[in-house]
Design a protein around this motif. Sequence first.
Motif, PDB file in Angstrom:
ATOM      1  N   SER A   1       0.793  -1.237   0.000  1.00  0.00           N
ATOM      2  CA  SER A   1       0.000   0.000   0.000  1.00  0.00           C
ATOM      3  C   SER A   1       0.819   1.278   0.000  1.00  0.00           C
ATOM      4  O   SER A   1       0.247   2.371  -0.068  1.00  0.00           O
TER       5      SER A   1
ATOM      6  N   ALA B   1       0.159   3.489  -3.131  1.00  0.00           N
ATOM      7  CA  ALA B   1      -1.202   4.046  -3.133  1.00  0.00           C
ATOM      8  C   ALA B   1      -1.361   5.103  -2.053  1.00  0.00           C
ATOM      9  O   ALA B   1      -2.019   6.128  -2.264  1.00  0.00           O
TER      10      ALA B   1
ATOM     11  N   ASN C   1       0.390   8.293  -3.124  1.00  0.00           N
ATOM     12  CA  ASN C   1      -0.356   8.908  -4.221  1.00  0.00           C
ATOM     13  C   ASN C   1      -1.598   9.646  -3.730  1.00  0.00           C
ATOM     14  O   ASN C   1      -1.951  10.708  -4.242  1.00  0.00           O
ATOM     15  N   ARG C   2      -2.249   9.100  -2.712  1.00  0.00           N
ATOM     16  CA  ARG C   2      -3.503   9.682  -2.231  1.00  0.00           C
ATOM     17  C   ARG C   2      -3.316  10.651  -1.076  1.00  0.00           C
ATOM     18  O   ARG C   2      -4.051  11.616  -0.936  1.00  0.00           O
TER      19      ARG C   2
ATOM     20  N   LYS D   1       2.992  -2.671  -7.832  1.00  0.00           N
ATOM     21  CA  LYS D   1       2.172  -1.944  -6.859  1.00  0.00           C
ATOM     22  C   LYS D   1       2.329  -0.425  -6.980  1.00  0.00           C
ATOM     23  O   LYS D   1       1.531   0.327  -6.415  1.00  0.00           O
TER      24      LYS D   1
ATOM     25  N   GLY E   1       1.516   1.934  -8.911  1.00  0.00           N
ATOM     26  CA  GLY E   1       0.649   2.576  -9.880  1.00  0.00           C
ATOM     27  C   GLY E   1       0.203   1.707 -11.031  1.00  0.00           C
ATOM     28  O   GLY E   1      -0.696   2.082 -11.784  1.00  0.00           O
TER      29      GLY E   1
ATOM     30  N   PRO F   1      -3.876  -1.745  -9.728  1.00  0.00           N
ATOM     31  CA  PRO F   1      -4.877  -1.079  -8.883  1.00  0.00           C
ATOM     32  C   PRO F   1      -5.277  -1.965  -7.710  1.00  0.00           C
ATOM     33  O   PRO F   1      -5.302  -3.186  -7.818  1.00  0.00           O
ATOM     34  N   GLU F   2      -5.601  -1.335  -6.581  1.00  0.00           N
ATOM     35  CA  GLU F   2      -6.036  -2.070  -5.382  1.00  0.00           C
ATOM     36  C   GLU F   2      -5.042  -3.164  -5.005  1.00  0.00           C
ATOM     37  O   GLU F   2      -5.419  -4.285  -4.666  1.00  0.00           O
ATOM     38  N   SER F   3      -3.769  -2.804  -5.037  1.00  0.00           N
ATOM     39  CA  SER F   3      -2.731  -3.803  -4.770  1.00  0.00           C
ATOM     40  C   SER F   3      -2.757  -4.303  -3.331  1.00  0.00           C
ATOM     41  O   SER F   3      -2.269  -5.402  -3.046  1.00  0.00           O
TER      42      SER F   3
END
Length: 406
Positions: free
Chosen positions: A32, A35, A38-39, A262, A264, A267-269
């Motif tokens: 994660s 992700a 990134n978020r 993971k 990018g 997705p939803e890795s």
Amino acid sequence: MMKNKLKSYDYTLILAIIVLSIFGLVMVYSASMGAALNRYGYEHDFFYQKQKMALLGSAAIFIVFAYVFPYRLLKKTAWLIMIVLISFGALGAVLIIGKVAGNAQSWFDLGFFSIQPAEFAKISVIIYLSAVYAKKQSYINNFNKGVVPPLAYLIIISGLIIMQPDFGTAAIVIAIAILIILSSGMNIKNIMKLVAIGAAVLTIFALGFQDWIFSEERLSRLSVLEDPFEDVKDEGFHLSNSLIAIGSGGITGLGLGQGVQKLGYLPESHTDFIIAVVAEELGLIGVAFVVLSLCFIVLKGYRIAMRCKDPFGSLLAIGISSMIGVQSIINLAGVSGVIPLTGVPLPFVSYGGSSIMQLAMSAGILVNVSMYTRLETNSKKGNVKPVPEKQPVRQKVYKARTGRSL
């Protein structure tokens, strides 16, 4: 009594659950990071921290259901009524005030935490069907009285989950119910009647909603299985990157934290595709560890069911084991391209607070069934009194007086 209870716990099962959950937490952190950055910018451990808190809360839930709360209380009418009302209320309310995420209205957003009622519907169906069919053992082969009534609960629950829509969870709930029904003791005649009714219902549903079921989007999920790399930028994006991750790991993997997909590409890795990250970073060895651990837990559950003399406890163990097994198969098959992707998390490994808490409750109940089964078996063995040994002094006195041995 407390000492006997502690001795009766299946510590190998408990250890397997703990080790797999900790392994899952480590993999959530690794999977994660991209992700999270990134978020949420600099919060690279955002998902890890949330999962850690959920896991700590789940540990408390596990202890309550494994040690404090006897599983037989769940068979009481008051508990069953509460389970039914909460299930219907939560699944109905989420369709009205729930949060939409991933094209499904499945979540209650509580600000600091989100709850997915459909996850807890799995264990509610297991408890309800196990309790009802255990109580109906004396007339289990009476189709109208013993078989059909509990199915109304299953139909309503499944329908509410499908309306979200969440076909993956609905499929798991129905599969669990089928396995509990097959294990309930009803005869083959009634089972065949249920098969015929189920086939008729599915046919009517398919004909009534054929435009929705056979939409271009849904059919594309089937066609992409043939060659996901043909449309790698659109429909095949998820699966193609999953297969790349799985194929890149080899036997030993690229190393923990060294995965590329993971970042990018996948997705939803940290949720649905976490096993692909395991394969890339820890290779076949890591995947084998996960699969064998899940198999061990499931097979242990079925063994508990076979040894349990209480019909309710036996059906509970079958339902919980089946839930873990079916969910694992659906996740692994979807990620590897055997079946269409359904968005089902991998038990004890994938990120998800609702999932890990529901699994902790289910695993706690399973361990509790195992403990009481062992405790009763040991107590029955203990009731057999051994033949008392002859007392040496008394024997000598008796022989001296009578010339005979005792």
